[in-house]
Motif scaffolding. Structure first.
Motif, short mmCIF file in Angstrom:
data_model
loop_
_atom_site.label_atom_id
_atom_site.label_comp_id
_atom_site.label_asym_id
_atom_site.label_seq_id
_atom_site.Cartn_x
_atom_site.Cartn_y
_atom_site.Cartn_z
N ILE A 5 -1.45 3.61 -19.41
CA ILE A 5 -2.66 4.11 -20.07
C ILE A 5 -2.28 4.86 -21.36
O ILE A 5 -2.92 4.68 -22.41
CB ILE A 5 -3.44 5.03 -19.11
N GLY A 6 -1.25 5.69 -21.27
CA GLY A 6 -0.82 6.41 -22.46
C GLY A 6 -0.34 5.48 -23.55
O GLY A 6 -0.60 5.70 -24.74
N ALA A 7 0.36 4.39 -23.16
CA ALA A 7 0.86 3.44 -24.15
C ALA A 7 -0.27 2.67 -24.81
O ALA A 7 -0.29 2.49 -26.04
CB ALA A 7 1.85 2.47 -23.49
N LEU A 8 -1.24 2.20 -24.02
CA LEU A 8 -2.34 1.42 -24.58
C LEU A 8 -3.22 2.29 -25.48
O LEU A 8 -3.57 1.88 -26.59
CB LEU A 8 -3.18 0.82 -23.45
N PHE A 9 -3.57 3.48 -25.02
CA PHE A 9 -4.37 4.38 -25.85
C PHE A 9 -3.56 4.90 -27.04
O PHE A 9 -4.08 5.02 -28.15
CB PHE A 9 -4.89 5.55 -25.01
N GLY A 10 -2.29 5.25 -26.77
CA GLY A 10 -1.45 5.77 -27.84
C GLY A 10 -1.20 4.75 -28.94
O GLY A 10 -1.25 5.08 -30.13
N ALA A 11 -0.94 3.50 -28.54
CA ALA A 11 -0.77 2.44 -29.54
C ALA A 11 -2.06 2.20 -30.30
O ALA A 11 -2.05 1.95 -31.52
CB ALA A 11 -0.30 1.15 -28.87
N GLY A 12 -3.19 2.28 -29.60
CA GLY A 12 -4.47 2.07 -30.26
C GLY A 12 -4.74 3.11 -31.33
O GLY A 12 -5.11 2.78 -32.46
N ILE A 13 -4.54 4.39 -30.99
CA ILE A 13 -4.80 5.42 -31.98
C ILE A 13 -3.76 5.41 -33.09
O ILE A 13 -4.06 5.71 -34.25
CB ILE A 13 -4.89 6.81 -31.30
N PHE A 14 -2.51 5.02 -32.77
CA PHE A 14 -1.48 4.93 -33.81
C PHE A 14 -1.81 3.83 -34.82
O PHE A 14 -1.71 4.02 -36.04
CB PHE A 14 -0.11 4.66 -33.15
N GLY A 26 -4.25 -6.04 -21.16
CA GLY A 26 -3.26 -5.14 -20.58
C GLY A 26 -3.79 -4.47 -19.32
O GLY A 26 -3.13 -4.44 -18.28
N VAL A 27 -5.01 -3.92 -19.39
CA VAL A 27 -5.61 -3.28 -18.22
C VAL A 27 -6.07 -4.34 -17.22
O VAL A 27 -5.84 -4.22 -16.01
CB VAL A 27 -6.79 -2.38 -18.64
N GLY A 28 -6.73 -5.40 -17.72
CA GLY A 28 -7.28 -6.41 -16.83
C GLY A 28 -6.23 -7.12 -16.01
O GLY A 28 -6.28 -7.13 -14.77
N ILE A 29 -5.23 -7.69 -16.68
CA ILE A 29 -4.18 -8.42 -15.97
C ILE A 29 -3.27 -7.46 -15.20
O ILE A 29 -2.87 -7.74 -14.06
CB ILE A 29 -3.36 -9.28 -16.96
N GLY A 73 -13.79 -8.20 -15.32
CA GLY A 73 -14.68 -7.89 -16.44
C GLY A 73 -13.92 -7.67 -17.73
O GLY A 73 -14.39 -8.04 -18.82
N TYR A 74 -12.74 -7.04 -17.65
CA TYR A 74 -11.91 -6.87 -18.85
C TYR A 74 -11.54 -8.23 -19.44
O TYR A 74 -11.62 -8.44 -20.66
CB TYR A 74 -10.64 -6.10 -18.51
N ILE A 75 -11.10 -9.14 -18.58
CA ILE A 75 -10.71 -10.47 -19.05
C ILE A 75 -11.93 -11.22 -19.59
O ILE A 75 -11.85 -11.91 -20.62
CB ILE A 75 -10.04 -11.25 -17.91
N GLY A 109 1.16 -9.23 -29.40
CA GLY A 109 0.98 -8.16 -28.43
C GLY A 109 1.81 -8.30 -27.17
O GLY A 109 1.58 -7.56 -26.21
N ALA A 110 2.75 -9.24 -27.17
CA ALA A 110 3.53 -9.48 -25.95
C ALA A 110 4.28 -8.24 -25.47
O ALA A 110 4.24 -7.92 -24.27
CB ALA A 110 4.51 -10.64 -26.19
N PRO A 111 4.97 -7.47 -26.34
CA PRO A 111 5.66 -6.28 -25.83
C PRO A 111 4.71 -5.28 -25.20
O PRO A 111 5.00 -4.72 -24.14
CB PRO A 111 6.34 -5.71 -27.09
N ASP A 112 3.55 -5.04 -25.85
CA ASP A 112 2.58 -4.09 -25.30
C ASP A 112 2.02 -4.60 -23.98
O ASP A 112 1.87 -3.82 -23.02
CB ASP A 112 1.43 -3.87 -26.30
N LEU A 113 1.68 -5.89 -23.93
CA LEU A 113 1.09 -6.44 -22.72
C LEU A 113 2.05 -6.38 -21.54
O LEU A 113 1.69 -5.93 -20.44
CB LEU A 113 0.65 -7.89 -22.97
N PHE A 114 3.29 -6.83 -21.75
CA PHE A 114 4.25 -6.83 -20.65
C PHE A 114 4.65 -5.41 -20.25
O PHE A 114 4.93 -5.15 -19.07
CB PHE A 114 5.49 -7.65 -21.03
N SER A 115 4.68 -4.48 -21.21
CA SER A 115 4.96 -3.09 -20.87
C SER A 115 3.85 -2.52 -19.99
O SER A 115 4.12 -1.78 -19.03
CB SER A 115 5.11 -2.25 -22.14
N ALA A 116 2.59 -2.85 -20.32
CA ALA A 116 1.47 -2.36 -19.53
C ALA A 116 1.50 -2.96 -18.12
O ALA A 116 1.28 -2.25 -17.14
CB ALA A 116 0.15 -2.70 -20.22
N VAL A 117 1.76 -4.26 -18.02
CA VAL A 117 1.82 -4.90 -16.71
C VAL A 117 2.94 -4.30 -15.87
O VAL A 117 2.78 -4.04 -14.67
CB VAL A 117 2.00 -6.43 -16.86
#
Length: 572
Positions: free
Chosen positions: A159-168, A494-497, A220-222, A138-146
């Motif tokens: 937010i769009g990337a995390l939710f969009g990747a999740g539903i994809f 992604g959201v927490g950090i 709390g996310y972490i 998940g490194a690309p997704d995590l660093f993109s979110a940060v």
């Protein structure tokens, strides 16, 4: 006359800027400092061709302080207006290269070093799978979110990337796995992962509703992810205890055997490693042969294997040629420790070079090299100091080790490789975010739709192919587990950090402003897809067939259609 001409030109530019922002001057001079704060960068497309360059240079919303390249100025200042389509085509090619770099760095450099670290710490497969392996995948997704959360203007992109990747992943990838090979899911791991992911999604939905996230919620996310890791460990301990209670041998295919095979957290070993070892041993020299230091260095920085090149197909050769420059740079800067090899991939001359290039890469990629160019006491640049320290350490290692035997402290190079590869991934992710923001300005698209489409697809396409390939090889349970396990990591950390890193400068509160109806459609569609899976899969006794796969694919197509219609204001 020269001064009058210059003043007149400046006045014309100011008038032009007022016109393109949609406001005229009614006799009085406007407050330009206030306008800089209020004017959105997307209004540049309303300007005349001669005014667009001035607009992106002077409007605060168009400023870019994180990346190496200012894509807006490149599109509107470097290229003439009639060549804007050419700039867009070049940016699309550059975006594909950035996604390719993210994949190469994560798979060939980041993940192997994480595996070496987990091996050095003697972690079990379960703990390593939900921590280091999830971090690697998940490194690309995590660093993109940060990177996206670092700027309030691009928070919607994260937010769009995390939710969009999740539903994809939970629809297209899971549906592709079901279409590839019908199978019976492992019930307890599936229910565990879906429940944790549903909690994370609905919690994020609530955060978006309130419009802000504070320090306690970020932590709390972490904490929720740590709880997930402990749940995996405890479930594995219970599973192993149940297995040890069975004294009689179980026949394959019996109900008891199926019960004990219900948990697949311990992992599945494939024969790929054995085949690879055989292929490598096939080309070993018959007589003992020792490479010189120069030969060892030249062979270790060569990213092209002639023996494998001959067996590749034409399109594989094209992709390899494209990857060669980035692989060469990564080989020069990122050390890789491989515990499976006899010498742990010890390359004495190259590893000594890594002690110089690795730290230099870190300081020159962090914050676009701002800290690397910092002068100590106003005289000595920081990069010169790092270079001198690196040369000193490289000299010590070179003269106290041999080419054949790795030193006892070789595991330290895995930590250096982890750090340097993480910096490369972070740099590429920042450029991806800035580039997508530029596309949003040019095509007048919201950051949310860019996140749920281009960014989500780019970061998830590798997972899609790998999971479907794993299912085709006969391991559909592992593929489904990877679908849900990775996105839990991306969402929570992604959201927490991402928000936690913004706390010091924002009074322990980060504001999240949803971009209209599209965010709610995205969050609702993801939550609804998880509810469907939570109900339908147990209703089928955890047997997943092709009909379920088709249902997931149709669901994603309907969601994508509704999202695009909402973006273009056809649905209000």
């Amino acid at each position: 006359m020269t001064r009058l001409g210059g003043c007149a030109l400046l006045l014309l530019l100011l008038l032009g800027s007022a016109t393109c922002s949609g406001r005229g001057l009614a006799g009085a001079a406007p407050d330009w400092s206030a306008r800089d704060n209020d004017t959105e960068c997307r209004n540049v497309m309303k300007c005349n061709a001669s005014e667009q360059c001035w607009f992106v240079k002077h409007m605060k919303d168009c400023k870019n302080n994180d990346g190496f390249i200012d894509y807006l100025q490149g599109a509107f200042c470097t290229f003439p207006h009639h060549l804007l389509p050419l700039a867009v085509i070049l940016y699309i090619c550059w975006l594909l290269l950035l996604f390719l770099m993210l994949g190469v760095t994560a798979s060939n450099f980041f993940c192997p070093n994480l595996a070496a670290i987990s091996s050095s710490l003697k972690l079990t497969h379960n703990v390593a799978g939900v921590t280091f392996l999830a971090f690697g995948n998940g490194a690309p997704d995590l660093f993109s979110a940060v990177a996206a959360f670092s700027d309030p203007r691009t928070a919607g992109l994260a937010i769009g990337a995390l939710f969009g990747a999740g539903i994809f992943v939970t629809t297209v990838v899971a549906g592709g796995v079901a279409l590839m090979k019908p199978f019976t899911m492992a019930s307890r791991p599936f229910l565990r992962d879906v429940i944790f992911y549903m909690v994370a999604v609905f919690w994020t939905f609530f955060i978006l509703y309130t419009g802000k996230i504070n320090l306690g919620e970020s932590l709390g996310y972490i904490a929720l992810y740590i709880l997930y890791v402990f749940t995996v460990i405890i479930s594995t301990v219970i599973y192993n205890r149940q297995k040890n209670l069975v004294h009689t041998p179980l026949q394959r295919g019996s109900p008891e055997s199926d019960l004990l095979q219900d948990s697949e957290d311990s992992g599945i070993l494939s024969s790929n490693g054995t085949i690879q070892d055989y292929a490598e041993n096939e080309y070993q020299p018959l007589l003992p042969y020792t490479e010189s230091t120069v030969q060892s260095f030249l062979s270790s920085i060569n990213p092209l294997d002639i023996r494998k090149w001959r067996r590749r197909r034409w399109y594989q050769k094209v992709i390899k040629v494209i990857k060669l420059p980035m692989e060469f740079i990564l080989l020069l800067t990122v050390p890789v420790v491989d515990p499976d090899k006899e010498d742990h991939n010890w390359k004495r001359p190259l590893n000594c070079v890594h002690l110089i290039t690795g730290p230099l890469t870190c300081i020159m990629t962090f914050k676009a090299g701002t800290y690397g160019l910092y002068r100590i006491s106003g005289d000595l640049p920081l990069w010169v100091l790092v270079l001198l320290v690196g040369l000193f350490l490289a000299g010590i290692v070179f003269f106290t080790t041999t080419n054949q035997e790795p030193p006892k402290y070789h595991f330290v190079f895995s930590l250096l490789g982890f750090l340097v590869s993480a910096m490369w991934i972070s740099t590429a992710a920042t450029e991806v975010v800035n580039l997508l923001q530029t596309f949003g300005v040019i095509f007048k698209l919201s950051n949310t739709v860019l996140g749920l489409t281009l960014l989500a697809w780019g970061n998830s396409i590798g997972d899609c192919f790998s999971d479907i390939t794993i299912a085709r090889q006969g391991y559909p349970r592992m593929a489904i587990a990877a679908c849900f396990g990775g996105i839990i990591f991306n969402m929570l950390l992604g959201v927490g950090i991402g928000c936690l890193l913004q706390m010091p400068g924002s009074a322990n509160v980060v504001k999240l402003q949803p971009e209209g109806l599209l965010v709610w459609i995205l969050a609702g569609a993801l939550g609804l897809s998880l509810v469907f899976s939570f109900i339908l899969v147990p209703a089928q006794c955890f047997h997943v067939n092709q009909a379920y796969g088709i249902f997931l694919l149709i669901y994603y197509m309907i969601f994508l259609l509704v999202a695009l219609l909402t973006e273009f204001n056809i649905i209000h």
